[in-house]
Design a protein around this motif. Structure first.
Motif, mmCIF file in Angstrom:
data_model
loop_
_atom_site.group_PDB
_atom_site.id
_atom_site.type_symbol
_atom_site.label_atom_id
_atom_site.label_comp_id
_atom_site.label_asym_id
_atom_site.label_seq_id
_atom_site.Cartn_x
_atom_site.Cartn_y
_atom_site.Cartn_z
ATOM 1 N N PRO A 245 0.696 -1.143 0.101
ATOM 2 C CA PRO A 245 0.021 0.132 -0.043
ATOM 3 C C PRO A 245 0.836 1.344 0.087
ATOM 4 O O PRO A 245 1.992 1.448 0.865
ATOM 5 C CB PRO A 245 -0.826 -0.235 1.436
ATOM 6 C CG PRO A 245 -0.935 -1.445 1.622
ATOM 7 C CD PRO A 245 0.416 -2.044 1.097
ATOM 8 N N GLY A 246 0.444 2.098 -0.815
ATOM 9 C CA GLY A 246 1.444 3.406 -1.127
ATOM 10 C C GLY A 246 2.544 3.397 -1.989
ATOM 11 O O GLY A 246 3.134 4.512 -2.366
ATOM 12 N N GLY A 247 2.807 1.996 -2.489
ATOM 13 C CA GLY A 247 4.185 2.048 -3.435
ATOM 14 C C GLY A 247 4.445 0.838 -3.790
ATOM 15 O O GLY A 247 3.714 -0.384 -3.741
ATOM 16 N N ASP A 248 5.655 0.560 -4.525
ATOM 17 C CA ASP A 248 6.214 -0.389 -4.756
ATOM 18 C C ASP A 248 7.639 -0.687 -4.677
ATOM 19 O O ASP A 248 8.332 0.504 -4.619
ATOM 20 C CB ASP A 248 5.792 -1.144 -6.324
ATOM 21 C CG ASP A 248 5.897 -0.030 -7.245
ATOM 22 O OD1 ASP A 248 6.979 0.351 -7.578
ATOM 23 O OD2 ASP A 248 4.882 0.282 -7.984
ATOM 24 N N ILE A 249 8.564 -1.549 -5.175
ATOM 25 C CA ILE A 249 9.777 -1.447 -5.276
ATOM 26 C C ILE A 249 10.505 -0.391 -6.315
ATOM 27 O O ILE A 249 11.349 -0.073 -5.964
ATOM 28 C CB ILE A 249 10.604 -2.978 -5.643
ATOM 29 C CG1 ILE A 249 11.868 -3.033 -5.507
ATOM 30 C CG2 ILE A 249 10.117 -3.257 -7.319
ATOM 31 C CD1 ILE A 249 12.542 -4.485 -5.433
ATOM 32 N N GLY A 250 9.604 -0.096 -7.317
ATOM 33 C CA GLY A 250 9.998 0.926 -8.279
ATOM 34 C C GLY A 250 10.296 2.223 -7.636
ATOM 35 O O GLY A 250 11.264 2.873 -7.784
ATOM 36 N N ASP A 251 9.167 2.854 -7.156
ATOM 37 C CA ASP A 251 9.139 4.265 -6.696
ATOM 38 C C ASP A 251 10.019 4.131 -5.326
ATOM 39 O O ASP A 251 10.863 5.200 -5.045
ATOM 40 C CB ASP A 251 7.751 4.841 -6.271
ATOM 41 C CG ASP A 251 6.948 4.163 -5.260
ATOM 42 O OD1 ASP A 251 7.315 3.334 -4.855
ATOM 43 O OD2 ASP A 251 5.628 4.370 -5.644
ATOM 44 N N LEU A 252 10.029 3.146 -4.537
ATOM 45 C CA LEU A 252 10.896 3.001 -3.364
ATOM 46 C C LEU A 252 12.499 3.307 -4.016
ATOM 47 O O LEU A 252 13.271 3.959 -3.314
ATOM 48 C CB LEU A 252 10.797 1.652 -2.642
ATOM 49 C CG LEU A 252 11.527 1.738 -1.366
ATOM 50 C CD1 LEU A 252 10.812 2.545 -0.495
ATOM 51 C CD2 LEU A 252 11.464 0.058 -1.043
ATOM 52 N N ALA A 253 12.859 2.566 -4.863
ATOM 53 C CA ALA A 253 14.346 2.470 -5.337
ATOM 54 C C ALA A 253 14.620 4.079 -5.839
ATOM 55 O O ALA A 253 15.670 4.641 -5.721
ATOM 56 C CB ALA A 253 14.522 1.755 -6.540
ATOM 57 N N VAL A 254 13.832 4.705 -6.532
ATOM 58 C CA VAL A 254 13.830 6.284 -7.014
ATOM 59 C C VAL A 254 13.913 6.928 -5.864
ATOM 60 O O VAL A 254 14.725 7.778 -5.553
ATOM 61 C CB VAL A 254 12.861 6.730 -8.137
ATOM 62 C CG1 VAL A 254 12.999 8.079 -8.440
ATOM 63 C CG2 VAL A 254 13.216 5.809 -9.399
#
Length: 359
Positions: free
Chosen positions: A87-96
């Motif tokens: 909820p609120g994100g995924d590994i992609g936006d987390l990495a950026v």
């Protein structure tokens, strides 16, 4: 415990902390990647021993590198979060966002990122497309470009679906020197918002506890908050750190250690959402140790504390910012928390992380 006994304990802890790190483990464990004492030992005894140089030695979240007449900030990070979507994100936006934030807390303006992907055979293309889209949106929101990268594929069962590594470059456009070693007694310590949201969200998303919650990850780029803070407080800003693995507690210990000072924390002043506190109590975890991905710890000169708080609260990401403590001369290199019951406890760094694979 008498005052004399307490002083002996503090001296013993100080002597232990000053010893040169030695890697006693024969094999790597999950604790070595958790951001606590095991990670510190691994970094200092293996990597710092091998790669030691003036830009690496401060062990900040980024290196500040001279390039002609400019100063560049450079950082890299890897992401192995499980599950990949939460909820609120995924590994992609987390990495950026994670890499952007490591640049931003140095005071740099993030510019360019690289992205490396280790894909497991059989990984769904639709999920990879979704993650790439998430990274693109996060990069646009943060004002950076993903300009280079790499892709590798390994056999089925060898990569848990997908791992992402990002590196980033930014430029420092001011002459302020920010770092954990710049903090000094008397400075105010702030946090930009409620702590523990990300780690708790990921833990609940795994479904092991069977708890449903409306909590979402706080993953976000801190760039606008940092810019507002530097505009408001200038050289009164001593140190900025995003509180990821190990949470606020680990960041405060890093600041105390680097500055040779103490952090005195007011436990009741730390903002924690009810959902986070409830989940933490259920698992016996202190929210101070739970990772954030869109919060930072700020150390500013005491006379700039009100200006810093106003600057943070003026932005949606910092509307629940709070002053949570102060720097003190003693006991050097330790973090103390004044509890809601009037006592005092030492907030040490954990060996590992009670919530692995959260970033």
């Amino acid at each position: 415990m008498t005052a004399e006994q307490e002083e002996r304990v503090l001296r013993r802890i100080e002597r232990a902390r000053r010893r040169k790190a030695r890697m006693r483990d024969e094999r790597i464990t999950l604790a070595h990647g958790a951001g606590g004492k095991a990670t510190q030992t691994l970094i200092e005894a293996v990597f710092l021993e091998a790669f030691d140089n003036p830009m690496l030695a401060p062990l900040e979240d980024q290196a500040v590198c001279p390039a002609g007449g400019a100063r560049l900030a450079f950082t890299t990070d890897s992401y192995v979060v499980s599950p990949l979507f939460f909820p609120g994100g995924d590994i992609g936006d987390l990495a950026v966002n994670g890499t952007v934030n490591d640049l931003a807390v140095s005071g740099a303006r993030p510019l360019y990122l690289s992205a490396g992907f280790i894909l497991e055979e059989g990984f769904p293309v639709v999920e990879l497309t979704r993650i790439a889209g998430s990274m693109a949106r996060a990069a646009r929101a943060a004002g950076v470009r993903i300009v280079t990268g790499d892709t590798k594929v390994v056999e089925r069962g060898k990569a848990d679906g997908l791992y992402v590594t990002t590196a980033g470059v930014g430029v420092l456009e001011h002459r302020f020197v920010l770092g954990a070693g710049q903090a000094r007694p008397g400075d105010a310590v702030l946090v930009s918002g409620p702590v523990g949201d990300h780690g708790t969200t990921v833990m609940l998303a795994r479904g092991d506890l069977g708890i449903e919650s409306g909590l979402t990850s706080d993953t976000a780029a801190l760039t606008p908050l940092v810019a507002a803070l530097l505009d408001a407080c200038g050289d009164g800003v001593r140190c900025l750190r995003d509180a990821t693995r190990g949470g606020v507690a680990t960041v405060l210990n890093e600041i105390a250690r680097a500055s040779e000072a103490a952090v005195v924390l007011e436990e009741a002043a730390v903002p924690v959402r009810a959902e986070v506190r409830g989940a933490a109590e259920l698992l016996g975890i202190d929210p101070l140790y739970i990772a954030c991905e869109g919060r930072m710890v700020v150390v500013v000169a005491a006379e700039r504390a009100d200006a810093a708080l106003s600057a943070l609260r003026a932005h949606p990401l910092g509307e629940r910012a709070a002053v949570i403590g102060r720097m003190a001369p003693d006991p050097a290199r330790l973090v103390l928390a004044r509890t809601e019951f009037g006592g005092t406890r030492i907030v040490d760094v954990l060996i590992g992380d009670p919530l692995p694979r959260i970033c």
